[in-house]
Design an enzyme around this catalytic site. Structure first.
Site, mmCIF file in Angstrom:
data_model
loop_
_atom_site.group_PDB
_atom_site.id
_atom_site.type_symbol
_atom_site.label_atom_id
_atom_site.label_comp_id
_atom_site.label_asym_id
_atom_site.label_seq_id
_atom_site.Cartn_x
_atom_site.Cartn_y
_atom_site.Cartn_z
ATOM 1 N N ARG A 40 -0.915 -9.121 13.198
ATOM 2 C CA ARG A 40 -1.398 -8.124 12.217
ATOM 3 C C ARG A 40 -2.149 -8.813 11.079
ATOM 4 O O ARG A 40 -3.177 -8.312 10.619
ATOM 5 C CB ARG A 40 -0.220 -7.324 11.665
ATOM 6 C CG ARG A 40 0.319 -6.339 12.688
ATOM 7 C CD ARG A 40 1.686 -5.816 12.297
ATOM 8 N NE ARG A 40 1.685 -5.073 11.064
ATOM 9 C CZ ARG A 40 2.774 -4.878 10.313
ATOM 10 N NH1 ARG A 40 3.934 -5.377 10.690
ATOM 11 N NH2 ARG A 40 2.681 -4.182 9.208
ATOM 12 N N ARG A 82 -10.137 0.494 8.075
ATOM 13 C CA ARG A 82 -9.592 -0.811 8.414
ATOM 14 C C ARG A 82 -10.628 -1.719 9.042
ATOM 15 O O ARG A 82 -10.300 -2.810 9.484
ATOM 16 C CB ARG A 82 -8.457 -0.611 9.401
ATOM 17 C CG ARG A 82 -7.133 -1.054 8.850
ATOM 18 C CD ARG A 82 -6.103 -0.683 9.875
ATOM 19 N NE ARG A 82 -4.925 -1.443 9.715
ATOM 20 C CZ ARG A 82 -3.842 -0.994 9.093
ATOM 21 N NH1 ARG A 82 -3.826 0.173 8.531
ATOM 22 N NH2 ARG A 82 -2.779 -1.761 9.052
ATOM 23 N N ARG A 122 10.931 -1.809 11.365
ATOM 24 C CA ARG A 122 9.780 -1.305 12.119
ATOM 25 C C ARG A 122 9.518 -2.261 13.276
ATOM 26 O O ARG A 122 9.581 -3.471 13.095
ATOM 27 C CB ARG A 122 8.558 -1.250 11.194
ATOM 28 C CG ARG A 122 8.046 0.150 10.969
ATOM 29 C CD ARG A 122 7.029 0.220 9.882
ATOM 30 N NE ARG A 122 5.765 -0.435 10.221
ATOM 31 C CZ ARG A 122 4.701 -0.443 9.437
ATOM 32 N NH1 ARG A 122 4.752 0.166 8.266
ATOM 33 N NH2 ARG A 122 3.600 -1.061 9.791
ATOM 34 N N LYS A 124 0.842 -1.214 0.000
ATOM 35 C CA LYS A 124 0.000 0.000 0.000
ATOM 36 C C LYS A 124 0.872 1.258 0.000
ATOM 37 O O LYS A 124 0.670 2.151 -0.800
ATOM 38 C CB LYS A 124 -0.926 0.018 1.232
ATOM 39 C CG LYS A 124 -1.882 -1.161 1.310
ATOM 40 C CD LYS A 124 -2.813 -1.040 2.507
ATOM 41 C CE LYS A 124 -2.131 -1.082 3.852
ATOM 42 N NZ LYS A 124 -1.409 -2.353 4.147
ATOM 43 N N ARG A 177 11.448 -6.009 5.399
ATOM 44 C CA ARG A 177 11.346 -4.557 5.166
ATOM 45 C C ARG A 177 12.296 -3.802 6.091
ATOM 46 O O ARG A 177 12.470 -4.144 7.251
ATOM 47 C CB ARG A 177 9.910 -4.090 5.411
ATOM 48 C CG ARG A 177 9.786 -2.559 5.363
ATOM 49 C CD ARG A 177 8.365 -2.083 5.294
ATOM 50 N NE ARG A 177 7.556 -2.582 6.384
ATOM 51 C CZ ARG A 177 6.239 -2.466 6.445
ATOM 52 N NH1 ARG A 177 5.589 -1.882 5.462
ATOM 53 N NH2 ARG A 177 5.576 -2.935 7.466
HETATM 54 P P1 AP5 Z 1 4.810 -1.637 1.888
HETATM 55 O O1 AP5 Z 1 4.507 -0.794 0.692
HETATM 56 O O2 AP5 Z 1 5.573 -1.004 3.008
HETATM 57 O O3 AP5 Z 1 3.483 -2.374 2.401
HETATM 58 P P2 AP5 Z 1 2.194 -1.833 3.161
HETATM 59 O O4 AP5 Z 1 1.008 -2.455 2.514
HETATM 60 O O5 AP5 Z 1 2.242 -0.340 3.255
HETATM 61 O O6 AP5 Z 1 2.423 -2.548 4.548
HETATM 62 P P3 AP5 Z 1 2.327 -1.957 6.025
HETATM 63 O O7 AP5 Z 1 3.046 -2.934 6.910
HETATM 64 O O8 AP5 Z 1 2.776 -0.527 6.083
HETATM 65 O O9 AP5 Z 1 0.825 -2.047 6.273
HETATM 66 P P4 AP5 Z 1 0.122 -2.065 7.604
HETATM 67 O O10 AP5 Z 1 -1.253 -1.928 7.125
HETATM 68 O O11 AP5 Z 1 0.373 -3.224 8.476
HETATM 69 O O12 AP5 Z 1 0.824 -0.880 8.434
HETATM 70 P P5 AP5 Z 1 0.373 0.615 8.730
HETATM 71 O O13 AP5 Z 1 1.582 1.444 8.830
HETATM 72 O O14 AP5 Z 1 -0.724 1.016 7.840
HETATM 73 O O15 AP5 Z 1 5.630 -2.927 1.369
HETATM 74 C C1 AP5 Z 1 6.062 -3.932 2.283
HETATM 75 C C2 AP5 Z 1 7.453 -4.452 1.867
HETATM 76 O O16 AP5 Z 1 7.335 -5.164 0.641
HETATM 77 C C3 AP5 Z 1 8.488 -3.346 1.637
HETATM 78 O O17 AP5 Z 1 9.735 -3.764 2.107
HETATM 79 C C4 AP5 Z 1 8.490 -3.155 0.111
HETATM 80 O O18 AP5 Z 1 9.762 -2.739 -0.342
HETATM 81 C C5 AP5 Z 1 8.141 -4.561 -0.379
HETATM 82 N N1 AP5 Z 1 7.309 -4.550 -1.599
HETATM 83 C C6 AP5 Z 1 6.280 -3.712 -1.891
HETATM 84 N N2 AP5 Z 1 5.730 -4.019 -3.087
HETATM 85 C C7 AP5 Z 1 6.440 -5.116 -3.540
HETATM 86 C C8 AP5 Z 1 6.332 -5.915 -4.738
HETATM 87 N N3 AP5 Z 1 5.414 -5.669 -5.694
HETATM 88 N N4 AP5 Z 1 7.191 -6.949 -4.858
HETATM 89 C C9 AP5 Z 1 8.145 -7.208 -3.903
HETATM 90 N N5 AP5 Z 1 8.273 -6.483 -2.775
HETATM 91 C C10 AP5 Z 1 7.431 -5.446 -2.589
HETATM 92 O O19 AP5 Z 1 -0.262 0.432 10.197
HETATM 93 C C11 AP5 Z 1 0.554 0.121 11.303
HETATM 94 C C12 AP5 Z 1 -0.300 0.018 12.557
HETATM 95 O O20 AP5 Z 1 -0.926 1.283 12.811
HETATM 96 C C13 AP5 Z 1 -1.460 -0.985 12.502
HETATM 97 O O21 AP5 Z 1 -1.038 -2.297 12.810
HETATM 98 C C14 AP5 Z 1 -2.413 -0.404 13.567
HETATM 99 O O22 AP5 Z 1 -1.948 -0.691 14.858
HETATM 100 C C15 AP5 Z 1 -2.243 1.100 13.337
HETATM 101 N N6 AP5 Z 1 -3.238 1.605 12.368
HETATM 102 C C16 AP5 Z 1 -2.982 2.100 11.135
HETATM 103 N N7 AP5 Z 1 -4.126 2.458 10.512
HETATM 104 C C17 AP5 Z 1 -5.135 2.162 11.387
HETATM 105 C C18 AP5 Z 1 -6.541 2.283 11.316
HETATM 106 N N8 AP5 Z 1 -7.163 2.753 10.220
HETATM 107 N N9 AP5 Z 1 -7.255 1.872 12.396
HETATM 108 C C19 AP5 Z 1 -6.665 1.397 13.500
HETATM 109 N N10 AP5 Z 1 -5.333 1.232 13.617
HETATM 110 C C20 AP5 Z 1 -4.569 1.624 12.567
HETATM 111 MG MG MG Z 2 2.521 1.042 4.863
#
Ligand code: AP5
Ligand code: MG
Length: 217
Positions: free
Chosen positions: A171, A88, A160, A13, A127
């Site tokens: 997660r 979410r 992270r 994402k 990552r």
């Molecule tokens: P990346 O692009 O970083 O993936 P992502 O989908 O952004 O994954 P996240 O871990 O950031 O998602 P998340 O939803 O768990 O975390 P968030 O910060 O939103 O890519 C991942 C890896 O793969 C990278 O190393 C990249 O280089 C690689 N990659 C990407 N595309 C690729 C491809 N095509 N091929 C190969 N490799 C690839 O949330 C964190 C925490 O915040 C949550 O757990 C929760 O506690 C809280 N939170 C956030 N939003 C909410 C909400 N709306 N409600 C409640 N709690 C929330």
């Molecule tokens: Mg992310």
């Protein structure tokens, strides 16, 4: 264009949101990044959020929704936005509808980046991020030019805290139980674009821009 990126942790994402935001000149709004920004600044909101994030659980809806509503009210979100990590759960989905309705807007598209479970674990555990500028790398799929060092600002990369294997499992379960029902929620409204997220970063970006272009010109 008012867009949401939906997908499991590690689906890409953040990687794709950056590209879409540049392409359409709209802000990339990541709730995870907003919470991490608060934590870095030492705010109360950051502290409250961290207690949930470090365990891989969702931050409570009221805190998250208020933060998103404030962010959507900033002038740069006037022409549109790409939301990453919000909504979410179904409650947050309904809250987003209400926030947009209050501004006379309607969500245009929800882009679902679909990646199977096994690939997600490898992406998350490998990552690395820059603690200074937030740039994201992967030790295997997107390594920096110098191992362990950010290409952009030269800082040492870190993992992270929620990317440790024990938190990753929670997660992914939270995603399956609470977030995945949003797929049907948006499919029923005919605003869901399905994207195969197992392709290369460039191929995924191309597929997204192509599908958005086909529906919005
Ligand atoms: P990346 O692009 O970083 O993936 P992502 O989908 O952004 O994954 P996240 O871990 O950031 O998602 P998340 O939803 O768990 O975390 P968030 O910060 O939103 O890519 C991942 C890896 O793969 C990278 O190393 C990249 O280089 C690689 N990659 C990407 N595309 C690729 C491809 N095509 N091929 C190969 N490799 C690839 O949330 C964190 C925490 O915040 C949550 O757990 C929760 O506690 C809280 N939170 C956030 N939003 C909410 C909400 N709306 N409600 C409640 N709690 C929330
Ligand atoms: Mg992310």
């Amino acid at each position: 264009m008012d867009l949401v990126l939906l997908g499991a942790p590690g689906a890409g994402k953040g990687t794709q949101a950056k590209y879409i935001a540049e392409y359409y000149s709209i802000p990339h709004i990541s709730t995870g990044d907003l919470f991490r920004g608060h934590l870095k600044e030492g705010t109360r909101l950051g502290e409250r959020a961290q207690a949930f994030m470090s365990e891989g659980k969702l931050v409570p809806d009221d805190i998250t929704e208020a933060m998103v509503n404030d962010r959507l009210g900033l002038p740069d979100a006037g022409p549109g936005f790409v939301l990453d990590g919000f909504p979410r759960n179904i409650n947050q989905g309904k809250a987003l509808d209400a926030m947009l309705r209050a501004r006379g807007r309607l969500l245009d598209e929800v882009i679902h980046i679909n990646v199977p479970h096994d690939a997600l674990v490898e992406r998350l555990v490998g990552r690395r991020i820059c603690p200074e500028c937030g740039a994201t790398y992967h030790i295997r799929f997107d390594p920096p030019q110098v191992a362990g060092i950010c290409n952009v600002c030269g800082k040492e990369l870190v993992q992270r805290s929620d990317d440790r294997p024990e938190t990753v499992g929670t997660r992914l379960s939270v995603y399956n139980e609470e977030t995945a029902p949003l797929i049907a929620f948006y499919r029923d409204r005919e605003i869901l674009l399905e994207i195969d997220g197992t392709q290369s970063v460039e191929k995924v970006s191309q597929a997204i821009i192509q599908q958005l272009g086909a529906r919005h010109g």
